[in-house]
Motif scaffolding. Structure first.
Motif, PDB file in Angstrom:
ATOM      1  N   GLY A   1      13.594  23.577  23.830  1.00 58.44           N
ATOM      2  CA  GLY A   1      13.175  23.075  25.132  1.00 58.44           C
ATOM      3  C   GLY A   1      13.353  24.056  26.266  1.00 58.44           C
ATOM      4  N   LEU A   2      14.324  24.956  26.148  1.00 59.56           N
ATOM      5  CA  LEU A   2      14.519  25.952  27.205  1.00 59.56           C
ATOM      6  C   LEU A   2      13.402  26.992  27.189  1.00 59.56           C
ATOM      7  CD1 LEU A   2      18.379  26.339  27.009  1.00 59.56           C
ATOM      8  CD2 LEU A   2      17.065  25.185  28.785  1.00 59.56           C
ATOM      9  N   GLU A   3      12.952  27.366  26.004  1.00 60.52           N
ATOM     10  CA  GLU A   3      11.808  28.280  25.915  1.00 60.52           C
ATOM     11  C   GLU A   3      10.564  27.613  26.490  1.00 60.52           C
ATOM     12  OE1 GLU A   3      12.977  30.778  21.898  1.00 60.52           O
ATOM     13  OE2 GLU A   3      12.142  28.771  21.673  1.00 60.52           O
ATOM     14  N   LEU A   4      10.375  26.340  26.159  1.00 59.59           N
ATOM     15  CA  LEU A   4       9.245  25.592  26.707  1.00 59.59           C
ATOM     16  C   LEU A   4       9.363  25.462  28.219  1.00 59.59           C
ATOM     17  CD1 LEU A   4       6.710  23.857  26.610  1.00 59.59           C
ATOM     18  CD2 LEU A   4       8.157  21.916  25.949  1.00 59.59           C
ATOM     19  N   ALA A   5      10.564  25.188  28.707  1.00 57.63           N
ATOM     20  CA  ALA A   5      10.760  25.060  30.155  1.00 57.63           C
ATOM     21  C   ALA A   5      10.380  26.349  30.873  1.00 57.63           C
ATOM     22  CB  ALA A   5      12.206  24.677  30.463  1.00 57.63           C
ATOM     23  N   ALA A   6      10.709  27.495  30.279  1.00 55.77           N
ATOM     24  CA  ALA A   6      10.339  28.779  30.882  1.00 55.77           C
ATOM     25  C   ALA A   6       8.814  28.924  30.931  1.00 55.77           C
ATOM     26  CB  ALA A   6      10.960  29.927  30.097  1.00 55.77           C
ATOM     27  N   ASP A   7       8.128  28.495  29.867  1.00 51.98           N
ATOM     28  CA  ASP A   7       6.662  28.551  29.859  1.00 51.98           C
ATOM     29  C   ASP A   7       6.063  27.601  30.893  1.00 51.98           C
ATOM     30  OD1 ASP A   7       6.719  30.424  27.814  1.00 51.98           O
ATOM     31  OD2 ASP A   7       6.373  28.941  26.234  1.00 51.98           O
ATOM     32  N   LEU A   8       6.631  26.399  30.990  1.00 53.74           N
ATOM     33  CA  LEU A   8       6.149  25.434  31.991  1.00 53.74           C
ATOM     34  C   LEU A   8       6.392  25.962  33.400  1.00 53.74           C
ATOM     35  CD1 LEU A   8       7.353  22.075  30.399  1.00 53.74           C
ATOM     36  CD2 LEU A   8       4.987  22.878  30.598  1.00 53.74           C
ATOM     37  N   ARG A   9       7.529  26.601  33.613  1.00 52.92           N
ATOM     38  CA  ARG A   9       7.862  27.162  34.925  1.00 52.92           C
ATOM     39  C   ARG A   9       6.850  28.247  35.288  1.00 52.92           C
ATOM     40  NH1 ARG A   9       9.809  24.700  37.796  1.00 52.92           N
ATOM     41  NH2 ARG A   9      11.831  24.274  36.935  1.00 52.92           N
TER      42      ARG A   9
END
Length: 127
Positions: free
Chosen positions: A63-71
């Motif tokens: 989820g942190l990798e995804l959060a970086a992509d969403l950001r």
């Protein structure tokens, strides 16, 4: 204002729990579900959600990798990372991304507080 919430968790049961709490807090808000990071990014591009709730522990990409992509995709999007892993390193990584950390099991109260703050932040950006 009515917002669109992206709910990302590989567990259908966990997504249903978030939806139940969301319906109690903000029944008019729209929701978009995804079961992994790839589906979440596709949904983010197509559906343009305002807020995201992302599980930390998912297969392939966390989820942190995804959060970086969403950001990167939507820099002002409020993002909540939900996890039963309460290690300080996970919490610190979430905060470094500008995301909120929400411990599992996710309670209606913690979701309500996150969504209230997120909606206030978005309203501030709109004015």
């Amino acid at each position: 204002m009515i917002y669109k919430l992206l709910i990302v968790d590989d567990s259908k049961l966990a997504r249903m729990a978030v939806i139940k709490a969301l319906n109690s807090c903000y029944p008019d808000w729209q929701r978009v579900e995804a079961c992994n990071a790839a589906d979440a990014l596709k949904a983010a591009r197509e559906e343009k959600p305002h807020i995201a709730i992302v599980d930390f522990n998912m297969p392939n990409r966390d989820g942190l990798e995804l959060a970086a992509d969403l950001r990167a995709l939507t820099p002002d999007m409020p993002i909540g990372i939900i996890s039963a892993n309460h290690q300080q390193a996970v919490v610190d990584r979430a905060r470094a991304l500008g995301a909120s950390f929400l411990p599992k099991p996710l309670t209606e109260q913690s979701l309500r507080e996150f969504l209230k703050g997120a909606s206030q932040r978005l309203q501030g950006l709109e004015s």
